[in-house]
Scaffold this active site. Structure first.
Site, short mmCIF file in Angstrom:
data_model
loop_
_atom_site.label_atom_id
_atom_site.label_comp_id
_atom_site.label_asym_id
_atom_site.label_seq_id
_atom_site.Cartn_x
_atom_site.Cartn_y
_atom_site.Cartn_z
N ASP A 31 7.25 16.31 3.97
CA ASP A 31 5.48 15.34 2.31
C ASP A 31 6.57 16.15 1.06
O ASP A 31 6.66 17.61 0.52
CB ASP A 31 5.00 15.91 3.56
CG ASP A 31 3.51 15.50 2.16
OD1 ASP A 31 3.86 14.46 1.83
OD2 ASP A 31 2.95 16.75 2.30
N THR A 33 3.77 16.94 -2.16
CA THR A 33 2.38 16.08 -3.05
C THR A 33 2.29 14.65 -3.49
O THR A 33 2.28 14.88 -3.96
CB THR A 33 2.19 17.09 -4.23
OG1 THR A 33 2.69 18.98 -2.97
CG2 THR A 33 0.46 17.84 -4.31
#
Length: 315
Positions: A31, A33
């Site tokens: 992932d 941010t």
């Protein structure tokens, strides 16, 4: 052997012991941010305490809906909290002595009346937030906590008129009206504390032009967060009050040790474990009332402030 096989595939590991851990992984998520996560914090809510039931009440998701004023005190009269010798504290069914205390905690030296404290006051005052160019600046947790209250912060020269803390120090305030005031002759003669007030409250002024719906708290002293102590505390005073309010926030385990066990909910450990297991950061709130003059407050040591507290709840 695993390290050698990985090296042949141009996979290098600087900690061989981690290889065994990696062997147990079935799914790996990546992932950046802003996609699944985001920077900053958000307030889930406040868990206050029902002192009669000695349990947490239902989570208040919006701190702005917390009552402005003292928390609900136990149904015993105020005189019952003066000492452990009282009939209520000593043994009436449902009384303070009937609470299920943790075996790890010592019995309280006396019972405490929590009716002069307010969870919303703790959120609005127990922080190190500053106002810079009209913006709130400080630790992200402090900023988010204060913003969740919806209150207004005014500091020093930015606060025109006379604040609650000033009126408490340079005169006497009664029902929102100063009765005896002498202005300091210079800025250095009297320190001007930060002032917080609800958004619907009028500003207090000596000439009465500020309105009649006045509700302010002056932050008189601040003890900054200490990593070693794992807590932070403030001394505040509400306009017209005859006593100061001490509020402490910090790690639940650290704050718990400073509180009278009579005020610790039975479900303290269970509630704390529930939120931490779901990944929430939990901050404990505590406080006490304190009758003391301005000069004595300025000489007061931190240890004297952060003791004999009433547990207020979780943030």
């Amino acid at each position: 052997f695993a390290l050698a096989r990985l090296r042949k595939r141009h996979i290098y590991c600087i900690s061989p012991t981690r290889i065994n851990v990696c062997g147990k992984i079935n799914v790996m998520c990546f992932d950046k941010t802003g996609t699944l996560t985001e920077e900053g914090l958000d307030v889930l809510g406040v868990c206050a305490v029902d002192y009669d039931a000695c349990r947490f009440v239902e989570l208040q998701e919006n701190p702005r809906h917390l009552p402005i004023g003292p928390v609900s005190a136990p149904t015993a009269p105020s005189s019952a909290f003066s000492s452990v010798g009282s009939s209520y504290a000593m043994g009436l069914p449902g009384g303070l002595a009937d609470l299920d205390r943790s075996s790890s905690m010592t019995a309280p030296r006396r019972a405490v009346d929590p009716s002069k404290l307010c969870a919303l006051h703790a959120l609005a005052t127990c922080h190190a937030v500053k106002l810079v160019d009209g913006k709130l600046v400080g630790d992200p947790l402090d900023v988010k906590m204060f913003e969740s209250t919806g209150w207004i912060l005014e500091e020093g020269e930015d606060h025109t008129g006379v604040s609650a803390a000033q009126s408490a120090l340079i005169g006497r305030a009664s029902a929102g009206v100063a009765t005896a005031v002498s202005q300091p002759t210079s800025k250095s003669a009297m320190p001007v504390p930060a002032v917080v007030r609800p958004p619907h409250s009028d500003r207090f002024t000596l000439d009465g032009a500020g309105g009649i719906n006045v509700y302010e708290l002056g932050i008189i002293r601040t003890f900054d967060f200490s990593a070693a102590l794992r807590r932070q505390s403030v001394v505040a005073k509400r306009l017209g009050a005859r006593y100061n309010e001490v509020y402490v926030k910090g790690a639940p385990e650290a704050v718990r040790e400073l509180c009278f066990s009579d005020t610790i909910p039975r479900d303290f450990d269970r509630t704390l474990l529930e939120y931490t297991n779901h990944g929430y950061r939990v901050i404990a709130l505590a406080g006490k009332s304190l009758k003391m003059s301005w000069p004595k407050l300025q000489r007061l040591k931190r240890d004297a402030v952060e003791q004999d507290l009433v547990f207020i709840g979780f943030l």
